[in-house]
Design an enzyme around this catalytic site. Structure first.
Site, PDB file in Angstrom:
ATOM      1  N   ALA A 155       1.061  -1.643   0.102  1.00  0.00           N
ATOM      2  CA  ALA A 155       0.573  -0.180   0.213  1.00  0.00           C
ATOM      3  C   ALA A 155       0.488   1.303   0.199  1.00  0.00           C
ATOM      4  CB  ALA A 155      -0.501  -0.195   1.049  1.00  0.00           C
ATOM      5  N   TYR A 156       1.874   1.367   0.426  1.00  0.00           N
ATOM      6  CA  TYR A 156       2.555   2.058   0.439  1.00  0.00           C
ATOM      7  C   TYR A 156       3.833   2.822  -0.738  1.00  0.00           C
ATOM      8  CZ  TYR A 156       6.864   6.052   1.538  1.00  0.00           C
ATOM      9  OH  TYR A 156       7.618   6.510   1.829  1.00  0.00           O
ATOM     10  N   SER A 157       4.165   2.106  -1.301  1.00  0.00           N
ATOM     11  CA  SER A 157       4.078   2.081  -2.692  1.00  0.00           C
ATOM     12  C   SER A 157       2.602   2.623  -3.414  1.00  0.00           C
ATOM     13  CB  SER A 157       4.832   0.811  -3.405  1.00  0.00           C
ATOM     14  OG  SER A 157       5.981   0.455  -2.651  1.00  0.00           O
ATOM     15  N   LYS A 160       1.424   5.978  -2.986  1.00  0.00           N
ATOM     16  CA  LYS A 160       3.192   7.084  -2.752  1.00  0.00           C
ATOM     17  C   LYS A 160       2.771   7.551  -4.649  1.00  0.00           C
ATOM     18  CE  LYS A 160       4.980   9.345  -1.111  1.00  0.00           C
ATOM     19  NZ  LYS A 160       5.018  10.628   0.442  1.00  0.00           N
TER      20      LYS A 160
END
Length: 348
Positions: A155-157, A160
């Site tokens: 989810a972070y990638s 962002k």
């Protein structure tokens, strides 16, 4: 003719064009160092924070705090008269997706850049990450022309990457947006990576994946601040820039040196990547089935960041921004060691 001091290749007269500067994430690791950097250069900084405790932190550093969410009414009012903005706030968890990933990284970014454009801010930097290019495989000396993958490791990638698309869509009509992508920010006053690494090493739970002998790029926090300032002053609107230390040590040697600055012997244990990837898949499945009650010990997002080579080409930043690191890895490590020694002396 006026005489101006030149620091890091930037004249004080140029820095006047940035003031006042609006900053999000001011009490975070990068944010605190950005306040120190810009305040020392004579730039007025208005810092958005989420709590009174954080407000006290940024005030002590010389910034004027504004307490509120990224989308709050106080933001638009506080931005009036600001010439520039740095958006450093982010939800940086590498764990399974939570509502905060989208709320902060995507919708928060959309709100803050929309408010900046409406307030008449002229130049804005979105602090992103090389993680927008991660797919779980090695990235070898990639530049900013590398396309984002079809599938992200976490989810972070993903969020962002979506944030980058949001800000690029708002670029134009007198509002100039720049994207800066540091990797593995480290150095003085680190309250993110270094505490995690030292805790893992002290607990005996750290092991090198495939021996850790793959190359990595990293960015000392002073180099990150310098690159962000140069992007504000010289960057081409709508463009993204990698900012690193310009060195590519092995992941094992970099982390080992960080641990040694804290008086911690690096581990000798190593584990095969296939085993850790299996643990990640099983752990993420358990987290999903339990509705988040089970926390995976490692995730695919973690592995995409630290289990393969990730090296970045900073030719574009050198060409467009005149970027060069202001501190070397050797100097940064020496500084960390001095600070740790000084702290130890004070505690005795």
């Amino acid at each position: 003719m006026n005489e101006y001091k030149v620091v890091g290749g930037v004249r004080t007269s140029d820095r006047e064009l940035l003031s006042p500067l609006f900053l999000t994430g001011g009490s975070g690791y990068l944010g605190r160092n950005l306040i120190r950097h810009f305040v020392a250069s004579g730039v007025e900084v208005i810092a958005l924070v989420r709590s009174q405790k954080s407000a006290d932190v940024v005030r002590a550093l010389g910034a004027r705090p504004i307490v509120g969410p990224l989308s709050g009414p106080a933001v638009a009012e506080a931005m009036k008269g600001c010439r520039s903005m740095v958006h450093a706030a982010a939800h940086t968890s590498h764990g399974p997706e939570t509502p905060e990933h989208v709320a902060v990284n995507v919708e928060g970014t959309r709100a803050i850049f929309g408010a900046a454009r409406q307030a008449g801010v002229r130049r804005a930097v979105h602090v992103s990450t090389e993680s927008v290019l991660l797919d779980g495989w090695a990235l070898v000396n990639v530049d900013e022309n590398r396309a984002m993958p079809a599938r992200f490791p976490g989810a972070y990638s993903r969020t962002k990457a979506e944030a980058e698309r949001v800000v690029q869509a708002l670029n134009g009509d007198g509002f100039e947006v720049l994207i800066v992508r540091p990797r593995f920010v480290w150095g003085r006053d680190d309250t993110t990576a270094l505490p995690i690494l030292t805790a893992a090493a002290r607990s005996g739970q750290m092991a090198w994946i495939d021996g850790g002998e793959y190359l990595t790029s990293a960015t000392h926090v002073a180099n990150a601040c310098h690159g962000i300032e140069l992007a504000l002053l010289k960057g081409l609107a709508g463009e993204a820039y990698f900012i690193t230390d310009g060195e590519t040590p092995t992941f094992r040697s970099l982390v080992s040196r960080l641990l040694e600055t804290q008086g911690i012997a690096p581990p000798e244990k190593a584990v095969p990547s296939w085993l850790v990837r299996t643990i990640a898949r099983v752990g993420e499945a358990a987290a999903w089935l339990s509705g988040g009650r089970i926390k995976p010990p490692v995730t695919r997002q973690d592995l995409a960041t630290m289990a393969v080579e990730v090296t970045l080409d900073i030719t574009k930043a050198k060409r467009d921004l005149g970027y060069a690191p202001v501190i070397s890895v050797e100097e940064g490590m020496a500084e960390l060691k001095r600070l740790a020694s000084s702290k130890g002396d004070q505690q005795r």
